[in-house]
Design an enzyme around this catalytic site. Sequence first.
Site, PDB file in Angstrom:
ATOM      1  N   LYS A   1     -12.164   1.337   0.552  1.00 33.55           N
ATOM      2  CA  LYS A   1     -13.359   1.511  -0.290  1.00 33.55           C
ATOM      3  C   LYS A   1     -13.145   0.764  -1.619  1.00 33.55           C
ATOM      4  O   LYS A   1     -12.037   0.310  -1.914  1.00 33.55           O
ATOM      5  CB  LYS A   1     -13.636   3.005  -0.510  1.00 33.55           C
TER       6      LYS A   1
HETATM    7  C1  LIG Z   1     -14.793   6.418   4.512  1.00 34.83           C
HETATM    8  C2  LIG Z   1     -15.983   7.231   4.856  1.00 34.83           C
HETATM    9  C3  LIG Z   1     -15.928   8.631   4.987  1.00 34.83           C
HETATM   10  C4  LIG Z   1     -14.649   9.409   4.974  1.00 34.83           C
HETATM   11  O1  LIG Z   1     -13.863   9.201   3.860  1.00 34.83           O
HETATM   12  P1  LIG Z   1     -12.268   9.449   3.943  1.00 34.83           P
HETATM   13  O2  LIG Z   1     -11.870   9.396   2.515  1.00 34.83           O
HETATM   14  O3  LIG Z   1     -11.691   8.350   4.767  1.00 34.83           O
HETATM   15  O4  LIG Z   1     -12.058  10.789   4.557  1.00 34.83           O
HETATM   16  C5  LIG Z   1     -17.115   9.306   5.203  1.00 34.83           C
HETATM   17  N1  LIG Z   1     -18.284   8.661   5.324  1.00 34.83           N
HETATM   18  C6  LIG Z   1     -18.368   7.318   5.239  1.00 34.83           C
HETATM   19  C7  LIG Z   1     -19.702   6.664   5.365  1.00 34.83           C
HETATM   20  C8  LIG Z   1     -17.215   6.574   5.026  1.00 34.83           C
HETATM   21  O5  LIG Z   1     -17.289   5.234   4.979  1.00 34.83           O
END
Ligand SMILES: *Cc1c(COP(=O)(O)O)cnc(C)c1O
Length: 399
Positions: free
Chosen positions: A193
Amino acid sequence: MTRPLPYGRQVIEDDDVAAVVAALRSDTLTTGPAVAAFEAALSKVTAAPHAVVCSSGTAALHLAALALDLGPGDAVIVPSLTFLATANAARYVGAEVVFADVDPDTGLMGPEHLDDALARCGGLAPKAVFPVHLNGQCVAMAALAETARRHGLAIVEDACHAVGSQQELSGGWQPTGACGASDMAVFSFHPVKTVAMGEGGAVTTADPRLAARLRSLRSHGMERDPARFTQADEAFDADGSPNPWYYEMAAPGFNYRASDISCALGTSQLAKLGRFMAARTELVAAYETALAPLAPLVLPIPKVGHCRPSWHIQVALIDFAAAGISRAKVMRALAERRIFTQVHYLPVHRQPYYRSRYPGVTLPGADAYYDRCLTLPLFVGMTEDDVHRVAQALSEVLG
Ligand SMILES: *Cc1c(COP(=O)(O)O)cnc(C)c1O
């Protein structure tokens, strides 16, 4: 040897390392001042009155579902084009998922898709909708919220892709996370991210009652505020002062805390959000120019007017059938050139668990987006030359 181009990766600089080292040398490795500092910084960036940091975006989604008291017999409407965790959060609390379709070109859910999903809730009580700001572009929140509120739904924005984006509401532009048209927004700070904590997430809200519940649920359901104690005989001394050791639990929560170590990294990274976003925006523009000659075989994701995006991934929509080559072959051929692509996402209603739980769901918009999407490399530190290398390779592979 040409350098590998992953579809996404973190950028860790010397000051990020120094921030983590300082946290490691401090007196508290968890539940300390770095946690509060990160929450304050996130509140500022998102203009959210309350920010509650936790161990992952998935934990943040689970906490949001718990804070809304969702449970068996309830329906949560989730767009099918998302990561597994958005839907799974409803299942963690025993609620059922009703998958919504999305726009075939942007992958975003709109009010018409919400209406359609509501008509498929059957005997379930529709309680909440979890719209997803796919790729870093926001759902049309003003219009979606209007429909959702008419049906009495709570709204949790899955903003895991979209930290730093802005959305147009009736009162003007607002940062995603301010929750001007929702109850809560959820973020992830996984290394792919835009902002990295290693593992980490957060829920933001404008509602102090939800914020208090989220804080309690993230740490075992423990209540330490004497004003909220319910068992006076256990909680207070004969003179009426709170017993120093006392805390109480009304219902079990979880250990979803984030450590001071990861929060120190998060704060250091969040301070760079403007620079990271600008770099990503430039790369996305470079892709648009470099891929333009491949149209209409390769098209960019259309930009929506109600969003100032914070690009999380660079998705191209490719007509593989017209090119006469499968997506798998394209990905393998690019990987041979050390260009690593990904697909975001197989619509979640097509996962075996959901297919067997909710048979017979067909969502043509999600399918049409999925059939064409390919996530190309996008990360801070990539150059325009890298973008040209990807475009050139794609052009060769597609013939
Ligand atoms: C990355 C992501 C998640 C989950 O986040 P984590 O920190 O990996 O648990 C949930 N929803 C979306 C759309 C994501 O891209």
